[in-house]
Design a protein around this motif. Structure first.
Motif: not given
Lengths: 680, 221, 314
Positions: C165-183
């Motif tokens: 819910q939070v991600i979809c409502t606040t919109g996308a932004s590329i965050k390095p932390s999330l990129a690391f976490a995804l990897l």
């Protein structure tokens, strides 16, 4: 006198003392003595539990002064919710263990007198209850010594074995070094509370005192050292895996389950109640030691193949987890974030209860196995699930609970601790925000390793085939033992699936000691949903998870058994080898080998493979022998130097001994002269 | 491109620099190391350009192109040639085991975050939060030099350290004066040549590039 | 309204049960293509399951109740997790009953019992599989939680529905932390679901198998349940990944009408995820067992870097 919790508690203690006193009156009728004494101990524990639940539930504090003690220094008692909470923990486990003991002690070979066991067992329980009740330093230390002394004799129960005597001695030494530290800490606090008089020895005086930072720090570290030695915090834990396993199993259950909790009680009482304002770095130290204890405890547990030793190392781990909660609560309190502190505090105390129950259950299970097979070495066991269906099922519940798996109770407290960790961005110091979530990773590692360890413990002990060389006649535990374990297991399940009810009940502790409660948010959505901060943040419903799993399992089972299920029992598939035997199974040592190899540098490991007997050519051995020795590094790092220094000092002092009477006279003479010069 | 986007891209590139630094810390193969080093140079160069654009510091473009030419093209090429000539394609050994090295690296990141926090609070530049990463990159380069025993990997560690310093200059003060930067770049190039010559000498003397061999230079007592 | 909730809950469970084998079939199909083989088709896992359900159960002589209970439990936890993870919508009545930590716990309890079942028969293979599985799990779990915690810290919640819910409502932004976490998450998901390079789901070679070694003695419907559950586990890990890192398309609270669209997105994302898995699996070789700690150590490092960069850079 009106019936009130304090009088119930007093009844329980008096009943225990009477039971201890009357144990020798049964003269010869061993069966009757065991039955009556432990039944009375159960009743006393039940009374204590009721008193505890009542006090916490009614949120009242009762104080009293006993007409005993030293002249002008009477014993003070106080029964507040914190005391009530620990009364409940101790009472509940003591109840289960006492019922269990009716069966267990009967099974001790008849040529071994058990009168002393009963007397010290009751004294031990009474000592623990008195520690919790005490409201002054004097009574506290007296009770503390009663508890330590009684447990020393219980460890020494099978005193003819050298290793038991050694373990008991080690226990006594560490317990007393700890007691000295506690005594000194109380001395510091009392001296500051009322300089120049003895009346500062009551906790009330200490509570009211303004303690300068320096002295508060000194007192805290002394008291933390003392209680950490009792609780088995790394690196003061070495006595624990030696002493706990050698005691009779019902006593091990109490020692691991609740005696360590008196130390937790002491830490909470002194820090949050008596000193009550503290800098954040105290909490950081508690948290760090908690994390180290948790990880090291479980890693060392994994290396054990003695069932009871393994469980004892897990106590080190779980004390660590409790201290993580307490440490976080201290950090949050010092930054004046009472809501978060309340969450961490409740998590720590919840785990205190959980650990008491499941560790008690596991030790009782280990006791039943020991009782049935006469073995403590897991490498000699296997396949007991077929002969001991009750014990194995109940032991399994304990394993699942301690491995922090949903939906049982161990998971709830670890989950709450994780939630507390995740609130670190609220802290004002950036470096703390960054470092504290790292602790969550260590806690996760601990939980996962604990699961691995209990797969090993349960798998090697109860599953597969019997690995041993001799084949004892294995029998299931008798009814009192089963009832003891069953009630502990049921408590584990209840604490796991009704966490909100429990948290509502114990929430008064958070309100009193960290100044905020979590029940308004935790139970905002009824008893089913646990929402420690807010429902958006996180929620958990043990009941739903439990019923969900149960529902799917039952539904699938029924669906697949509409037509009569064709199950054919066949021999194990042996890959065409045809000579499978029980020695080919994985053992405890081989199970933990991958983890031993990965974390190898944390242990000091000695591995040896030798040919026995020697054969003509190395390539064709008749038998290989594999020796593995895993030693606690702490021994070599910390204790060996201390022991060496002690021996060196003793040798130096030993030089004073001349054997000539004149030399001794000179010593006395010189002493007198020195005294005369300096004292005048 | 507004400030927010630029700040995002800046921190993303900083994260990539950090990632390549960690990659070099754990990479065992020499060719892999050089590739990672090349990537790090590329991210650095891009980051410099972005900072130059946002802060309208046009000399940063020159730094950026210089970085690209030197650290993405010239130095990796020289190292490639060296390795080819010296015929070392084997896996490199590490002195401390890899998980421990990684944990030490993580601790260094935390430490540099802690050390740079006073600057972060005073600074108003949009690049202030990457200063911690830059310092961490320097430290990780040094850690790499400590934990490796192969001469070529030590050089790469040294170059990575220099990357970190350059990055720190960009994020703390929007870069050094151009003269200084040119001087440093020239030094780097010369250093690389000198290293190359030394490698050949070490190689012919010891028949290996393992720096442990250097211990033999010490006279026995 | 309450009917709607019940409907989506059931729909999710049915989708999970139905699509999990298809997804497995898809992965195998793409893999065949990538390796130049003829594939057995998208629905081969169904045929395998049907065959296993029809066969009789051969039970080793000394198998205890744990051995027989485990398949049901493993299946049960997978279904329950599927009722909680937002696959097509966040409006799940069961979703407050467990956050992402609990879901990891559910997989942990399934693994706990599978490992016990592996030891139950008393063969060397079973014990070996259990021992290795628990080793890998104990290293994967901290890394997993670190990756998840990074996402939780960024979205201030551990509940997956809330994160979506939070991600979809606040919109996308590329965050390095999330990129690391995804990897990190991808690496750990490969380890947890027993894929190459950590384990090979297709092998029955003695020394390389991990998960297969534990369940070597299973047959008939027991094996069918376990196979189905492991297909669901793979499906669920991809779903968790989607929910935590790329949830766009999942129907948000009170958005009934976007369900068909959510379904479409689901199919697309899973098609891409399947190709991604195949690329990783064909690109990498299976590791020696003692290289796995390094692999998981790298995952842990990435997850920790993600968390650090959340504080440093975000």
């Amino acid at each position: 006198m009106m019936l009130q919790p304090l009088s119930l508690a007093a009844c329980a203690i008096v009943l225990l003392l009477l039971t201890a006193g009357s144990a020798s009156l049964y003269r010869g009728n061993r069966r009757l003595m065991i039955m009556f004494s432990f039944a009375l101990a159960s009743v006393a524990s039940l009374l204590a539990t009721i008193a505890g639940i009542w006090t916490v539930g009614s949120e009242m504090t009762v104080k009293g002064i006993l007409p005993i003690g030293l002249p002008d220094l009477p014993f003070h008692v106080r029964f507040d919710p914190l005391a009530g909470y620990f009364f409940t923990i101790i009472g509940l486990l003591a109840l289960f263990v006492s019922v269990y003991s009716i069966g267990y002690v009967q099974g001790i070979p008849a040529n071994r007198p058990v009168t002393s066991l009963i007397i010290f067992y009751c004294l031990f329980l009474a000592g623990m209850f008195m520690v919790i009740l005490a409201d002054d330093a004097l009574f506290f230390l007296v009770a503390w010594e009663v508890m330590a002394g009684a447990s020393y004799f219980l460890v020494l129960f099978e005193h003819e074995r050298q290793e038991n005597r050694k373990a008991a001695f080690l226990y006594l030494v560490v317990a007393h070094i700890g007691a000295i530290a506690i005594l000194l800490a109380f001395g510091v606090l009392a001296g500051i509370a009322t300089p120049g008089s003895f009346s500062g020895y009551t906790f009330d005086a200490m509570r009211g005192a303004e303690i300068p930072d320096l002295w508060a720090t000194v007192a805290f570290f002394l008291v933390f050292f003392g209680f950490a030695a009792k609780a088995g915090v790394v690196p003061l834990h070495v006595w624990l895996p030696e002493a706990h396993p050698v005691a009779p199993s019902n006593v091990s259950a109490l020692m691991s389950g609740v005696m360590l909790k008196t130390a937790i009680y002491g830490i909470v009482r002194v820090t949050f109640d008596l000193i009550h304002t503290f800098p954040w770095w105290w909490g950081a130290i508690v948290l760090t030691l908690g994390l180290i204890s948790a990880v090291m405890g479980v890693l060392y547990a994994l290396m054990q193949h003695d069932l009871k030793r393994l469980l004892a190392y897990h106590s080190v781990e779980n004390i660590g987890i409790i201290l993580i909660g307490i440490g976080l609560a201290m950090i949050f309190t010092s930054f004046e974030l009472p809501m978060l502190a309340a969450l961490a505090f409740i998590a720590g105390l919840y785990h205190t209860m959980n650990h008491a129950i499941f560790k008690g259950l596991l030790f009782m299970g280990a006791g039943s196995v020991l009782h049935a097979t006469g073995e403590r070495n897991m490498e000699e066991m296997g396949g007991l699930i077929h002969r001991m269906p009750w014990t194995s099922a109940l032991f399994l519940i304990g394993c699942v609970a301690i491995s922090a798996l949903p939906p049982l109770n161990g998971f709830v407290s670890e989950w709450l601790t994780f939630q507390a960790f995740l609130l670190s961005p609220s802290l004002p110091a950036p470096i703390m925000q960054l470092l504290i979530p790292m602790g969550a990773a260590m806690l996760a590692l601990t939980g996962a390793l604990a699961a691995a360890c209990f797969v090993k413990a349960f798998g090697v002990t109860f599953l597969g085939h019997w690995r041993g060389h001799h084949h004892p006649h294995v029998h299931e535990a008798d009814w009192p033992m089963r009832i003891g374990m069953l009630s502990a297991a049921l408590t584990c399940v209840c604490l796991g699936i009704f966490p909100v009810v429990y948290i509502n009940w114990m929430d008064i502790l958070a309100k009193q000691f960290v100044g905020s409660s979590i029940s308004s948010s935790a139970a905002a959505y009824g008893w089913l949903w646990l929402t420690p901060v807010s429902p958006e943040r996180a929620s958990y419903s043990g009941t739903t998870v439990f019923l969900g799993i149960l529902g799917v399992v039952v539904a699938v089972y029924l669906l697949l058994h509409v037509r009569p299920g064709a199950i054919r029992r066949v021999p194990i598939w042996d890959c065409g080898f045809e000579k499978l035997n029980a020695r080919m199974q994985y053992t405890a040592t081989s199970f933990s080998m991958p983890i031993r190899r990965i974390f190898g540098h944390l242990f000091s490991i000695r591995e040896e493979v030798s040919l026995a007997p020697q054969t003509a050519h190395k390539a064709f051995p008749k038998r290989l022998q594999y020796h593995l020795r895993v030693v606690d590094r702490v021994w070599n790092w910390m204790y060996r130097p201390v022991v060496d220094v002690c021996f060196w000092l003793s040798r130096q002092v030993g030089r004073l001994q001349q054997g000539r009477i004149q030399a001794y006279l000179i010593y006395s003479f010189v002493t007198i002269l020195v005294l005369l010069v300096f004292a005048s | 491109m507004d400030m927010m986007t630029a700040a995002h891209i800046n921190s993303l590139l900083a994260a990539m620099v950090l990632l390549t630094a960690f990659g070099m810390l754990v990479q065992k193969r020499i060719y892999g190391l050089i590739h990672l080093f090349t990537w790090q140079g590329l991210f650095l160069s891009l980051n410099t350009a972005v900072v130059g654009y946002v802060a309208s510091q046009h000399h940063l473009y020159i730094s950026s192109v210089l970085t690209l030419a030197l650290k993405v093209i010239a130095l990796p090429y020289i190292l490639h040639v060296l390795i080819h000539r010296l015929k070392i394609h084997k896996e490199v050994e590490t002195v401390v085991n890899i998980p421990t090295t990684m944990l030490i690296g993580l601790a260094l990141v935390v430490l540099s975050y802690h050390l740079t926090s006073p600057i972060r609070e005073l600074s108003t530049l949009i690049t202030r939060s990457t200063l911690a990463i830059a310092l961490a990159t320097v430290m990780i380069g040094l850690l790499m030099m400590i934990t490796r025993r192969h001469a070529v990997t030590q050089i790469i560690g040294f170059l990575a350290m220099e990357n970190g310093l350059f990055f720190a200059a960009t994020s703390a003060t929007y870069g050094m004066p151009l003269v200084v930067e040119l001087g440093v770049a020239l030094d780097m190039l010369i250093a690389a040549f000198i290293f190359g010559i030394f490698f050949f000498h070490i190689h012919t003397t010891f028949d290996s590039l393992d720096v442990e061999q250097m211990a033999r230079l010490k006279e026995d007592e | 309204m309450s009917f709607y909730y019940l409907f989506v809950e059931l729909l999710q469970v049915v989708l999970l049960l139905a699509l999990a084998p298809v997804f497995l079939g898809w992965v195998r199909m793409v893999k065949c293509w990538a390796q130049g083989r003829t594939s057995a088709g998208l629905f081969q896992p169904y045929r395998d399951l049907a065959k296993l359900f029809a066969k009789e159960v051969l039970l080793a002589e000394n198998a205890s109740w744990i051995f027989r209970f485990t398949p049901y439990l493993v299946f049960g936890t997978a279904v329950l997790a599927g009722a909680i993870v937002p696959i097509i919508t966040v409006d799940l009545p069961l979703s407050p009953s467990a956050d992402v930590i609990v879901i990891i716990g559910l997989f942990a309890i399934a693994r706990f019992f599978t490992a016990l079942a592996g030891m139950d028969i008393g063969t060397a293979f079973g014990g070996m599989g259990s021992s290795r599985e628990m080793m890998i799990a104990s290293l994967a779990e901290p890394a997993m939680l670190m990756a998840i915690f990074t996402v939780s810290l960024a979205n201030k919640s551990t509940s997956l529905s809330q994160i979506v819910q939070v991600i979809c409502t606040t919109g996308a932004s590329i965050k390095p932390s999330l990129a690391f976490a995804l990897l990190a998450f991808v690496l750990i998901a490969l380890a947890e679901t027993g894929r190459v390079p950590v384990d090979n789901p297709a092998t029955h070679l003695e020394l390389t198998m991990i998960h297969e070694a534990m369940i070597l003695e299973y047959s008939g419907r027991h094996l069918a349940l376990i196979e189905w559950a492991s297909a669901m586990k793979l499906f669920l890990f991809v779903s968790i990944g989607i929910a935590a890192f790329a949830p766009w398309g999942i129907a948000l609270a009170n958005e009934m009408l976007s369900l068909p669209l959510a379904l479409l997105f689901l199919v697309l994302k899973f098609a891409v995820a399947g190709v991604g898995i195949v690329l990783i699996e064909t690109g990498l070789a299976k590791m020696r067992i003692f290289r796995v700690p390094e692999f998981l150590g790298a995952a842990f490092m990435l997850a920790t870097l993600g968390m650090l960069s959340f504080f440093i850079l975000d």
